[in-house]
Design a protein around this motif. Structure first.
Motif, PDB file in Angstrom:
ATOM      1  N   ALA A   1       0.843  -1.202   0.000  1.00 12.47           N
ATOM      2  CA  ALA A   1       0.000   0.000   0.000  1.00 12.47           C
ATOM      3  C   ALA A   1       0.877   1.250   0.000  1.00 12.47           C
ATOM      4  CB  ALA A   1      -0.922  -0.003   1.213  1.00 12.47           C
ATOM      5  N   LEU A   2       0.811   2.002  -1.084  1.00 12.44           N
ATOM      6  CA  LEU A   2       1.565   3.258  -1.176  1.00 12.44           C
ATOM      7  C   LEU A   2       0.721   4.451  -0.754  1.00 12.44           C
ATOM      8  CD1 LEU A   2       3.448   2.782  -4.575  1.00 12.44           C
ATOM      9  CD2 LEU A   2       4.202   2.193  -2.268  1.00 12.44           C
ATOM     10  N   MET A   3      -0.585   4.334  -0.838  1.00 10.71           N
ATOM     11  CA  MET A   3      -1.482   5.421  -0.443  1.00 10.71           C
ATOM     12  C   MET A   3      -2.683   4.838   0.288  1.00 10.71           C
ATOM     13  SD  MET A   3      -1.500   8.079  -3.653  1.00 10.71           S
ATOM     14  CE  MET A   3      -2.140   6.848  -4.803  1.00 10.71           C
ATOM     15  N   HIS A   4      -3.151   5.588   1.287  1.00 12.23           N
ATOM     16  CA  HIS A   4      -4.354   5.208   2.018  1.00 12.23           C
ATOM     17  C   HIS A   4      -5.333   6.367   1.864  1.00 12.23           C
ATOM     18  CE1 HIS A   4      -7.074   4.295   5.351  1.00 12.23           C
ATOM     19  NE2 HIS A   4      -6.611   3.056   5.281  1.00 12.23           N
ATOM     20  N   LEU A   5      -6.403   6.150   1.139  1.00 11.06           N
ATOM     21  CA  LEU A   5      -7.345   7.201   0.795  1.00 11.06           C
ATOM     22  C   LEU A   5      -8.627   7.059   1.613  1.00 11.06           C
ATOM     23  CD1 LEU A   5      -6.984   7.034  -3.095  1.00 11.06           C
ATOM     24  CD2 LEU A   5      -5.766   8.538  -1.507  1.00 11.06           C
ATOM     25  N   PRO A   6      -9.269   8.201   1.927  1.00  6.80           N
ATOM     26  CA  PRO A   6     -10.576   8.129   2.582  1.00  6.80           C
ATOM     27  C   PRO A   6     -11.611   7.536   1.627  1.00  6.80           C
ATOM     28  CG  PRO A   6      -9.587  10.289   2.877  1.00  6.80           C
ATOM     29  CD  PRO A   6      -8.771   9.577   1.845  1.00  6.80           C
TER      30      PRO A   6
ATOM     31  N   VAL B   1      -8.216   0.299  -4.325  1.00  4.93           N
ATOM     32  CA  VAL B   1      -9.014   1.198  -5.153  1.00  4.93           C
ATOM     33  C   VAL B   1      -8.233   1.700  -6.361  1.00  4.93           C
ATOM     34  CG1 VAL B   1     -10.497   1.921  -3.251  1.00  4.93           C
ATOM     35  CG2 VAL B   1      -8.354   3.166  -3.681  1.00  4.93           C
ATOM     36  N   GLN B   2      -6.925   1.472  -6.371  1.00  2.46           N
ATOM     37  CA  GLN B   2      -6.119   1.891  -7.515  1.00  2.46           C
ATOM     38  C   GLN B   2      -4.857   1.030  -7.561  1.00  2.46           C
ATOM     39  OE1 GLN B   2      -4.905   5.991  -7.456  1.00  2.46           O
ATOM     40  NE2 GLN B   2      -3.750   5.849  -9.378  1.00  2.46           N
ATOM     41  N   VAL B   3      -4.496   0.569  -8.777  1.00  2.13           N
ATOM     42  CA  VAL B   3      -3.283  -0.222  -8.976  1.00  2.13           C
ATOM     43  C   VAL B   3      -2.253   0.687  -9.626  1.00  2.13           C
ATOM     44  CG1 VAL B   3      -2.250  -2.235 -10.064  1.00  2.13           C
ATOM     45  CG2 VAL B   3      -4.602  -2.349  -9.207  1.00  2.13           C
ATOM     46  N   ILE B   4      -1.231   1.003  -8.862  1.00  5.15           N
ATOM     47  CA  ILE B   4      -0.181   1.862  -9.374  1.00  5.15           C
ATOM     48  C   ILE B   4       0.811   1.060 -10.200  1.00  5.15           C
ATOM     49  CG2 ILE B   4       1.669   3.447  -8.706  1.00  5.15           C
ATOM     50  CD1 ILE B   4       0.070   3.984  -6.133  1.00  5.15           C
ATOM     51  N   GLN B   5       1.133  -0.137  -9.732  1.00  2.00           N
ATOM     52  CA  GLN B   5       2.061  -1.024 -10.439  1.00  2.00           C
ATOM     53  C   GLN B   5       1.673  -2.464 -10.095  1.00  2.00           C
ATOM     54  OE1 GLN B   5       6.329  -1.106  -9.286  1.00  2.00           O
ATOM     55  NE2 GLN B   5       6.733  -0.397 -11.385  1.00  2.00           N
ATOM     56  N   PRO B   6       1.365  -3.271 -11.107  1.00  2.00           N
ATOM     57  CA  PRO B   6       0.935  -4.637 -10.806  1.00  2.00           C
ATOM     58  C   PRO B   6       2.077  -5.473 -10.235  1.00  2.00           C
ATOM     59  CG  PRO B   6       1.258  -4.381 -13.157  1.00  2.00           C
ATOM     60  CD  PRO B   6       1.438  -3.019 -12.554  1.00  2.00           C
ATOM     61  N   GLY B   7       1.701  -6.513  -9.517  1.00  2.00           N
ATOM     62  CA  GLY B   7       2.685  -7.435  -8.976  1.00  2.00           C
ATOM     63  C   GLY B   7       2.636  -8.764  -9.709  1.00  2.00           C
ATOM     64  N   PHE B   8       3.657  -9.573  -9.482  1.00  2.00           N
ATOM     65  CA  PHE B   8       3.733 -10.862 -10.163  1.00  2.00           C
ATOM     66  C   PHE B   8       4.165 -11.937  -9.160  1.00  2.00           C
ATOM     67  CE2 PHE B   8       4.208  -7.722 -13.496  1.00  2.00           C
ATOM     68  CZ  PHE B   8       3.357  -8.220 -14.473  1.00  2.00           C
ATOM     69  N   VAL B   9       3.562 -13.112  -9.315  1.00  2.00           N
ATOM     70  CA  VAL B   9       3.834 -14.248  -8.439  1.00  2.00           C
ATOM     71  C   VAL B   9       4.155 -15.450  -9.315  1.00  2.00           C
ATOM     72  CG1 VAL B   9       2.875 -15.814  -6.711  1.00  2.00           C
ATOM     73  CG2 VAL B   9       2.330 -13.375  -6.622  1.00  2.00           C
TER      74      VAL B   9
ATOM     75  N   ALA C   1       5.603  -7.414  -5.203  1.00  2.00           N
ATOM     76  CA  ALA C   1       4.268  -7.115  -4.675  1.00  2.00           C
ATOM     77  C   ALA C   1       3.629  -6.000  -5.501  1.00  2.00           C
ATOM     78  CB  ALA C   1       4.353  -6.713  -3.214  1.00  2.00           C
ATOM     79  N   ALA C   2       2.306  -6.083  -5.599  1.00  2.00           N
ATOM     80  CA  ALA C   2       1.583  -5.044  -6.338  1.00  2.00           C
ATOM     81  C   ALA C   2       1.539  -3.764  -5.507  1.00  2.00           C
ATOM     82  CB  ALA C   2       0.169  -5.516  -6.652  1.00  2.00           C
ATOM     83  N   ARG C   3       1.871  -2.662  -6.133  1.00  2.00           N
ATOM     84  CA  ARG C   3       1.830  -1.360  -5.458  1.00  2.00           C
ATOM     85  C   ARG C   3       0.484  -0.710  -5.731  1.00  2.00           C
ATOM     86  NH1 ARG C   3       8.009   0.515  -7.208  1.00  2.00           N
ATOM     87  NH2 ARG C   3       9.051  -1.120  -5.976  1.00  2.00           N
ATOM     88  N   VAL C   4      -0.237  -0.459  -4.645  1.00  2.00           N
ATOM     89  CA  VAL C   4      -1.636  -0.068  -4.790  1.00  2.00           C
ATOM     90  C   VAL C   4      -1.966   1.067  -3.825  1.00  2.00           C
ATOM     91  CG1 VAL C   4      -2.323  -2.404  -5.470  1.00  2.00           C
ATOM     92  CG2 VAL C   4      -2.358  -1.775  -3.052  1.00  2.00           C
ATOM     93  N   ALA C   5      -3.162   1.644  -4.108  1.00  2.00           N
ATOM     94  CA  ALA C   5      -3.791   2.601  -3.176  1.00  2.00           C
ATOM     95  C   ALA C   5      -5.005   1.902  -2.598  1.00  2.00           C
ATOM     96  CB  ALA C   5      -4.181   3.876  -3.904  1.00  2.00           C
TER      97      ALA C   5
END
Length: 222
Positions: free
Chosen positions: A174-179, A197-205, A213-217
């Protein structure tokens, strides 16, 4: 001792004088020669108590000695030793086979992970093109991206990180935590947990190993 006329003059007395001292003849024929009927076998006389005990002890000693001799036979001990060695070698072989299989699978996962790490910039470009609508139906780049992803799936590669996923710290960063009431934030109906709620950069397994890890908000439900 006899004289010249064959008269016994000394030594042991003659059988006529001692009728019980001559040879004893026992008739063991099973058919009576006079009647022609089978004879009833005569029961052997029971031994005396002391003699019976002694015989029983002797028989028991022979039997026990024989049994003990069989158990302690060198061939029996050697066969048991060889059987134990065979079982131990079989167990070692099974362990070696399982360990080799695990190492082979681990080597395969490491090799695939190395390829994915090298392809991460390409996968990120494909994700960006998809987000900007450049991968429309019928476009050449869409066909190439689909083939690449299908090929990677054959090697256990899976992309993680989609809008609406429940946040999982093992595969999400989690790069951002939004209300929840922020503009553009839409939570799935009935959400009760922190949600992507938002995918900034997808992750791969790769199988169970996280390559990135996927970087998300994320946002919490109201």
């Amino acid at each position: 001792m006899t004289d010249s006329f064959g008269t016994q003059t000394g030594g042991a007395p003659r059988d006529e004088e001692h009728p019980g001292s001559g040879p004893v003849i026992r008739d063991k024929r099973r058919i009576d020669p006079e009647t022609g009927q089978p004879r009833t076998p005569q029961t052997a006389p029971e031994p005396a108590p002391g003699q019976a005990d002694g015989d029983a002890g002797a028989d028991t000693g022979v039997t026990d000695a024989g049994a003990a001799g069989d158990d302690a036979h060198p061939d029996t001990a050697l066969a048991a030793e060889r059987l134990e060695e065979m079982r131990r070698m079989q167990a070692e072989f099974v362990n070696f086979r399982n360990r080799t299989q695990r190492e082979r699978e681990a080597d395969k996962d490491r090799a695939v992970s190395s390829v994915i790490e090298a392809l991460l910039p390409v996968m990120d470009d494909i994700h960006s093109a998809r987000e900007h609508g450049d991968l429309g139906e019928g476009t050449p780049l869409r066909a190439i991206a689909d083939k690449l992803e299908v090929t990677l799936e054959r090697f256990g590669v899976r992309r993680v990180g989609e809008v609406g996923d429940v946040f999982d710290p093992t595969v999400h960063e989690a790069l951002m935590h939004l209300p929840a009431d922020s503009p553009g934030v839409e939570l799935p109906e009935g959400s009760t947990e922190m949600t992507v709620v938002q995918v900034i950069q997808p992750g791969f397994v790769v199988n169970d190993k996280v390559v990135r890890a996927a970087r998300v908000a994320v946002a919490d439900p109201a």
